[in-house]
Design a protein around this motif. Structure first.
Motif, PDB file in Angstrom:
ATOM      1  N   TYR A  61       0.813  -1.220   0.000  1.00  0.00           N
ATOM      2  CA  TYR A  61       0.000   0.000   0.000  1.00  0.00           C
ATOM      3  C   TYR A  61       0.850   1.275   0.000  1.00  0.00           C
ATOM      4  CZ  TYR A  61       0.822  -0.201   5.083  1.00  0.00           C
ATOM      5  OH  TYR A  61       1.397  -0.268   6.325  1.00  0.00           O
ATOM      6  N   LYS A  73      -5.056   5.225   4.750  1.00  0.00           N
ATOM      7  CA  LYS A  73      -6.380   4.614   4.615  1.00  0.00           C
ATOM      8  C   LYS A  73      -6.264   3.158   4.187  1.00  0.00           C
ATOM      9  CE  LYS A  73     -10.701   4.990   1.980  1.00  0.00           C
ATOM     10  NZ  LYS A  73     -11.410   5.755   0.915  1.00  0.00           N
ATOM     11  N   ASN A  74      -5.439   2.899   3.181  1.00  0.00           N
ATOM     12  CA  ASN A  74      -5.290   1.532   2.684  1.00  0.00           C
ATOM     13  C   ASN A  74      -4.589   0.635   3.703  1.00  0.00           C
ATOM     14  OD1 ASN A  74      -6.514   2.262   0.275  1.00  0.00           O
ATOM     15  ND2 ASN A  74      -4.582   2.683  -0.768  1.00  0.00           N
ATOM     16  N   ALA A  77      -6.995  -0.135   6.601  1.00  0.00           N
ATOM     17  CA  ALA A  77      -8.015  -1.083   6.148  1.00  0.00           C
ATOM     18  C   ALA A  77      -7.463  -2.498   6.118  1.00  0.00           C
ATOM     19  CB  ALA A  77      -8.518  -0.675   4.769  1.00  0.00           C
ATOM     20  N   SER A  78      -6.207  -2.633   5.703  1.00  0.00           N
ATOM     21  CA  SER A  78      -5.577  -3.951   5.660  1.00  0.00           C
ATOM     22  C   SER A  78      -5.435  -4.542   7.057  1.00  0.00           C
ATOM     23  CB  SER A  78      -4.199  -3.831   5.001  1.00  0.00           C
ATOM     24  OG  SER A  78      -3.520  -5.067   5.016  1.00  0.00           O
ATOM     25  N   LYS A  80      -7.215  -3.769   9.714  1.00  0.00           N
ATOM     26  CA  LYS A  80      -8.517  -3.959  10.354  1.00  0.00           C
ATOM     27  C   LYS A  80      -9.217  -5.248   9.925  1.00  0.00           C
ATOM     28  CE  LYS A  80      -9.983   0.529  12.001  1.00  0.00           C
ATOM     29  NZ  LYS A  80     -11.053   1.543  11.999  1.00  0.00           N
ATOM     30  N   LYS A  81      -8.764  -5.847   8.840  1.00  0.00           N
ATOM     31  CA  LYS A  81      -9.324  -7.129   8.447  1.00  0.00           C
ATOM     32  C   LYS A  81      -9.053  -8.184   9.508  1.00  0.00           C
ATOM     33  CE  LYS A  81      -8.805  -6.294   3.462  1.00  0.00           C
ATOM     34  NZ  LYS A  81      -8.067  -6.693   2.234  1.00  0.00           N
ATOM     35  N   PHE A  84      -9.636  -5.493  14.232  1.00  0.00           N
ATOM     36  CA  PHE A  84     -10.643  -4.441  14.098  1.00  0.00           C
ATOM     37  C   PHE A  84     -10.595  -3.442  15.245  1.00  0.00           C
ATOM     38  CE2 PHE A  84     -12.614  -7.721  16.635  1.00  0.00           C
ATOM     39  CZ  PHE A  84     -13.312  -7.031  17.600  1.00  0.00           C
TER      40      PHE A  84
END
Length: 312
Positions: A61, A73-74, A77-78, A80-81, A84
């Motif tokens: 990213y 952001k990317n 998001a990675s 948080k998979k 969380f």
């Protein structure tokens, strides 16, 4: 001995420390802000450090042309998979992240801090790229947010630093560490074990020398021969001329290193694993947590602790 008196590990570990500071899980989100280095652009040298290929530690990213907010952001998001409920720190990692005009640097740091889920910064840099005006700004910033300046010291031996084309001596690192400490800025140090020409005794001496300095965190890892680096190319041409650690040999070295390190210093890393498609040697194929378990087991076998030299 340890940072809060409650850590039951035999060394002062970063995971316990950072969870206590933020009261939960914390992940570093790497940022590629498009920097270079003074030993690449001709300021102090060209070609960069002989061991370096920045592709070995940049996640997918981190695209150089992408805005910082997009990278964060990317990256978040990675994470948080799988995590969380985690918290996040922006890690300016690639090349020398304090090398530039002050106003430009401030704009980059502030952009990262303005991202809603970012709770602090780690700035990876060189000890010769911390001018006074930047240090004064970072001192101001450290009073508002969590901030660590991570210095690539790599070795305390000037001959080694010259041989790897580092472009500065150890005295430069020492001065930078004290300048950061004077401004009450948390300081991390990066060190490589196994650089050409260094004996086992010299590597242990690094721990003793660094233990006399006001540093907070220490990242240590083995020399890795990677594609795209000068030392990697040389290794491919003449592998017999280079030292490659066997796994058990390096574990014993790390345990000795821990024993000779001040218990006030927090260990952030003992080893590293470059991507398999770039790594030439050593090929241990161990994840970080697997290596850490082996180190902890060896400490238990010796009944040894950080800062306490065993009789073994």
């Amino acid at each position: 001995m340890l940072f809060d008196g409650k850590n039951i590990k035999r060394y002062n570990d970063y995971g316990s420390y950072i969870r206590t500071v933020f009261n939960g899980k914390v992940w570093k989100v790497s940022v590629n802000a498009g920097f270079t280095c003074p030993n690449r652009d001709g300021t102090v040298g060209t070609g960069g450090c002989t061991f370096c290929n920045n592709e070995t530690f940049l996640p997918s990213y981190c695209k150089i042309n992408a805005p910082i907010a997009e990278q964060l952001k990317n990256g978040i998001a990675s994470f948080k998979k799988r995590h969380f409920d985690a918290k996040f720190i922006a890690y300016f990692q690639s090349y020398t992240n304090s090398y530039g005009n002050l106003s430009h640097l401030i704009s980059l740091y502030e952009e990262a801090l303005s991202f809603p889920e970012i709770e602090g910064l780690i700035i990876g840099t060189r000890p010769d790229c911390l001018p006074d005006d930047l240090l004064d700004y970072l001192s101001f910033l450290s009073k508002k947010t969590y901030l660590v300046v991570e210095l690539g010291v790599e070795s305390t031996n000037d001959t080694t630093l010259q041989n790897i084309n580092r472009g500065h001596n150890f005295e430069t690192s020492r001065k930078a560490i004290f300048n950061l400490e004077k401004r009450k800025i948390k300081t991390g140090v990066h060190l490589i074990l196994g650089l050409p020409g260094e004996s086992r005794q010299q590597m242990i001496k690094h721990a003793e020398i660094l233990s006399e300095l006001p540093i907070d965190f220490l990242k240590v890892h083995q020399l890795q021969y990677v594609k795209g680096s000068k030392i990697g190319d040389d290794y491919l041409q003449n592998p017999d001329k280079f030292k490659v650690f066997e796994l058990d040999e390096y574990i014993d070295l790390i345990v000795d290193f821990i024993e000779h390190t001040s218990p006030t210093i927090i260990f952030e890393r003992f080893a590293s694993q470059s991507p398999y498609d770039l790594l030439l040697a050593p090929g241990w194929k161990l994840k970080n947590f697997e290596f850490v378990r082996k180190v902890e087991k060896r400490l238990e076998e010796r009944d040894s602790w950080q800062g306490v030299v065993s009789s073994e």
